[in-house]
Design an enzyme around this catalytic site. Structure first.
Site, PDB file in Angstrom:
ATOM      1  N   GLU A  75       0.403  -1.059  -0.243  1.00  0.00           N
ATOM      2  CA  GLU A  75       0.253   0.125   0.224  1.00  0.00           C
ATOM      3  C   GLU A  75       1.056   1.840   0.487  1.00  0.00           C
ATOM      4  O   GLU A  75       0.553   2.467   0.410  1.00  0.00           O
ATOM      5  CB  GLU A  75      -0.981   0.004   0.996  1.00  0.00           C
ATOM      6  CG  GLU A  75      -2.025  -1.380   0.808  1.00  0.00           C
ATOM      7  CD  GLU A  75      -3.054  -1.388   2.158  1.00  0.00           C
ATOM      8  OE1 GLU A  75      -4.404  -1.677   1.369  1.00  0.00           O
ATOM      9  OE2 GLU A  75      -2.466  -1.445   2.961  1.00  0.00           O
ATOM     10  N   TYR A 121     -14.533  18.863  16.242  1.00  0.00           N
ATOM     11  CA  TYR A 121     -13.855  19.094  16.436  1.00  0.00           C
ATOM     12  C   TYR A 121     -13.159  18.188  14.915  1.00  0.00           C
ATOM     13  O   TYR A 121     -12.228  18.485  14.950  1.00  0.00           O
ATOM     14  CB  TYR A 121     -12.995  18.248  17.363  1.00  0.00           C
ATOM     15  CG  TYR A 121     -13.079  19.659  18.803  1.00  0.00           C
ATOM     16  CD1 TYR A 121     -12.012  19.558  18.692  1.00  0.00           C
ATOM     17  CD2 TYR A 121     -13.478  19.370  18.980  1.00  0.00           C
ATOM     18  CE1 TYR A 121     -10.971  20.758  19.865  1.00  0.00           C
ATOM     19  CE2 TYR A 121     -13.578  20.841  20.796  1.00  0.00           C
ATOM     20  CZ  TYR A 121     -12.141  20.942  20.395  1.00  0.00           C
ATOM     21  OH  TYR A 121     -11.994  21.848  21.868  1.00  0.00           O
TER      22      TYR A 121
HETATM   23 ZN   LIG Z   1      -5.047  -0.814   3.996  1.00  0.00          ZN
END
Ligand SMILES: [Zn+2]
Length: 216
Positions: A75, A121
């Protein structure tokens, strides 16, 4: 090894442990990286983030060439995409945390953000978070979509997969990922119940004041 590269290695190991302690890295899921100059240091493939070692991290250039260390997470393309689109980004955190994944299985709130302005937030610390269309992990076209997306953002959800956050340093990226996980939890808890959101004006006022991306 440069001092900044050595510091980056120490920080990655400590942050990996922190994310496991926070319960945000089930199994061996997720990966984190730091950019030092024109290089990135990233977690290896199939390694638990709780047991990283400073001398067992993958070093790549921003073209994706593997320079040293073990094989990087497949990734890495997501990380590279953020470093390419955001020159100020120095750290990327990608998680399969349960609420981010659940939220990434729902229809997005809008074209530009998977989650609406549900809390101040979320708007201040995360900002608009686009949902990137599904692709198998490591898919180059998905990373290209993230890189080319024509809107400001520092966080995105990957459909049916998880979250990815970039920031100017690792601690800020982790804090943003934690805030995003909380917002995803709220989005999942209130899904289908027409929750009241901050108005557009309220969200933009916060975004301008705190320098977060919000243009919906
Ligand atoms: Zn992943």
């Amino acid at each position: 090894m440069s001092r900044s590269m050595a510091q980056a290695r120490t920080a990655l190991v400590a942050t990996g442990r922190e994310l496991v302690d926070l319960g945000l890295s089930p199994g061996t899921s997720g990966n984190i990286s730091v950019r030092v100059g024109d290089r990135m240091l990233i977690t290896p493939t199939n390694e638990s983030m709780g047991s990283l070692q400073e001398d067992r991290l993958a070093e790549l250039d921003l073209a994706g060439n593997h320079l040293s260390g073990p094989r990087p997470s497949k990734e890495f393309t997501l990380h590279r995409a953020f470093y390419r689109r955001s020159p100020e980004a120095r750290a990327v955190v990608h998680l399969h945390s349960v609420n981010a994944v659940a939220c990434a299985c729902l229809e997005p709130w809008s074209e530009v953000s998977a989650i609406g302005p549900i809390t101040p937030y979320f708007v201040m610390r995360v900002g608009q978070t686009p949902l990137i269309g599904y692709a198998p992990p490591g898919d180059i076209a998905q990373a290209d979509e993230l890189e080319a997306r024509d809107q400001p953002f520092r966080a995105a959800l990957l459909a049916n997969h998880g979250s990815v956050v970039a920031h100017t340093d690792l601690a800020s990226a982790v804090n943003t990922a934690v805030e995003l996980e909380e917002a995803c939890k709220l989005a999942v808890l209130t899904a289908g119940r027409s929750p009241r959101m901050l108005s557009h004006e309220q969200a933009v006022e916060l975004a301008v004041k705190y320098g977060s991306p919000w243009s919906t």
